[in-house]
Motif scaffolding. Sequence first.
Motif, PDB file in Angstrom:
ATOM      1  N   THR A 141       0.898  -1.128   0.149  1.00  0.00           N
ATOM      2  CA  THR A 141       0.063  -0.059   0.027  1.00  0.00           C
ATOM      3  C   THR A 141       0.641   1.327   0.070  1.00  0.00           C
ATOM      4  O   THR A 141       2.144   1.178   0.229  1.00  0.00           O
ATOM      5  CB  THR A 141      -0.884   0.027   0.972  1.00  0.00           C
ATOM      6  N   ALA A 142       0.224   2.536  -0.141  1.00  0.00           N
ATOM      7  CA  ALA A 142       1.057   3.774  -0.292  1.00  0.00           C
ATOM      8  C   ALA A 142       1.509   3.976   1.197  1.00  0.00           C
ATOM      9  O   ALA A 142       2.443   4.671   1.250  1.00  0.00           O
ATOM     10  CB  ALA A 142      -0.127   4.672  -0.627  1.00  0.00           C
ATOM     11  N   MET A 143       1.143   3.462   2.179  1.00  0.00           N
ATOM     12  CA  MET A 143       1.589   3.522   3.532  1.00  0.00           C
ATOM     13  C   MET A 143       3.238   3.110   3.540  1.00  0.00           C
ATOM     14  O   MET A 143       4.059   3.737   4.308  1.00  0.00           O
ATOM     15  CB  MET A 143       1.137   2.748   4.661  1.00  0.00           C
ATOM     16  N   MET A 144       3.684   2.247   2.705  1.00  0.00           N
ATOM     17  CA  MET A 144       4.907   1.785   2.787  1.00  0.00           C
ATOM     18  C   MET A 144       5.811   3.023   1.983  1.00  0.00           C
ATOM     19  O   MET A 144       7.255   2.615   2.027  1.00  0.00           O
ATOM     20  CB  MET A 144       5.369   0.261   2.013  1.00  0.00           C
ATOM     21  N   GLU A 145       5.500   3.634   1.076  1.00  0.00           N
ATOM     22  CA  GLU A 145       6.068   4.622   0.515  1.00  0.00           C
ATOM     23  C   GLU A 145       6.530   5.697   1.526  1.00  0.00           C
ATOM     24  O   GLU A 145       5.810   6.337   2.254  1.00  0.00           O
ATOM     25  CB  GLU A 145       5.559   5.033  -0.802  1.00  0.00           C
ATOM     26  N   ARG A 146       7.655   6.417   0.941  1.00  0.00           N
ATOM     27  CA  ARG A 146       8.165   7.764   1.616  1.00  0.00           C
ATOM     28  C   ARG A 146       7.536   8.815   1.112  1.00  0.00           C
ATOM     29  O   ARG A 146       8.171   9.719   0.283  1.00  0.00           O
ATOM     30  CB  ARG A 146       9.709   7.855   1.863  1.00  0.00           C
ATOM     31  N   ARG A 147       6.122   9.282   1.317  1.00  0.00           N
ATOM     32  CA  ARG A 147       5.413  10.414   0.741  1.00  0.00           C
ATOM     33  C   ARG A 147       4.221  10.396   1.499  1.00  0.00           C
ATOM     34  O   ARG A 147       3.818   9.296   2.241  1.00  0.00           O
ATOM     35  CB  ARG A 147       5.245  10.281  -0.784  1.00  0.00           C
ATOM     36  N   LYS A 148       3.639  11.723   1.712  1.00  0.00           N
ATOM     37  CA  LYS A 148       2.417  11.858   2.197  1.00  0.00           C
ATOM     38  C   LYS A 148       1.223  11.119   1.833  1.00  0.00           C
ATOM     39  O   LYS A 148       1.289  11.091   0.576  1.00  0.00           O
ATOM     40  CB  LYS A 148       2.432  13.513   2.503  1.00  0.00           C
ATOM     41  N   ILE A 149       0.308  10.958   2.508  1.00  0.00           N
ATOM     42  CA  ILE A 149      -0.943  10.182   1.913  1.00  0.00           C
ATOM     43  C   ILE A 149      -1.954  11.314   2.034  1.00  0.00           C
ATOM     44  O   ILE A 149      -2.142  11.860   3.268  1.00  0.00           O
ATOM     45  CB  ILE A 149      -1.302   9.129   2.902  1.00  0.00           C
TER      46      ILE A 149
END
Length: 259
Positions: free
Chosen positions: A172-180
């Motif tokens: 999921t996007a939670m694993m990426e170093r960026r704001k959600i």
Amino acid sequence: MTVPKPEPVALDRRSLHERIAADLRDEIMSGDLAPGSKLPSTAQLKTRFTASNATVQKALQLLKDERLVVGRPGAAVTVREHRQRTIRPATYMAPAQSGEPYRWLTEAAKLGGQARSKLLEVGEATPPADVLAALELPEGGTALLRRQMLLIDDEPVELVKSYYPLEIARGTAMMERRKIKGGTPTLLAELGHPPRLSADRVSARVPTQEEYTALQLPSSLPVLRTLRVVYSDQNRPIEATVMAKAGHLYELQYEFTSG
């Protein structure tokens, strides 16, 4: 007849300027000295506390360093506007609506000032023991960590470490170093894990080295540490967050109904 020994008298072993600052700090935080109001004059404080001019000035400098008061030498010292902010955790619980920013940002902005978040770290980590227990993970287990700093007018407000079970976070996007967009509560709801219940454990603690530096604290004043555990359907823990904020600048307000 045996005469009972007198109870020992507890002494405040802090230096006089620290004791003066403590009493004035309490009056500021309780509202007896309101935002924008002038503190008593140096002469009045000298008489009240039986203190020298230098001792009073040292006490006032502590309060200036703590961002509770402002003033220049020779001028009146006044209580800062927004000298203490009240945080209502219940307002942050629900996921943001589609297209809206992270709810903390919108609610914090209502306190005055420009609110923003700064993402510091994303990766797998071994959480502290209380987080492991909250997420029902085994000793030495790992979780996804998202660490961020929340700021108002570029002043650090809260150091936040959020942990998520890897079986929920992977892919999921939670694993990426960026704001959600909308924050993780919104994403979790979209993934089929809507938040149903949040439980807070709040304690006052001496700041760790990391907290002292990140929050730009002037001294070892206590921080408010909150461990928030978020549960979804079937009481499944989906998030455990450790939050630390300066105890002399922020207070928490919880509201309950009887029944």
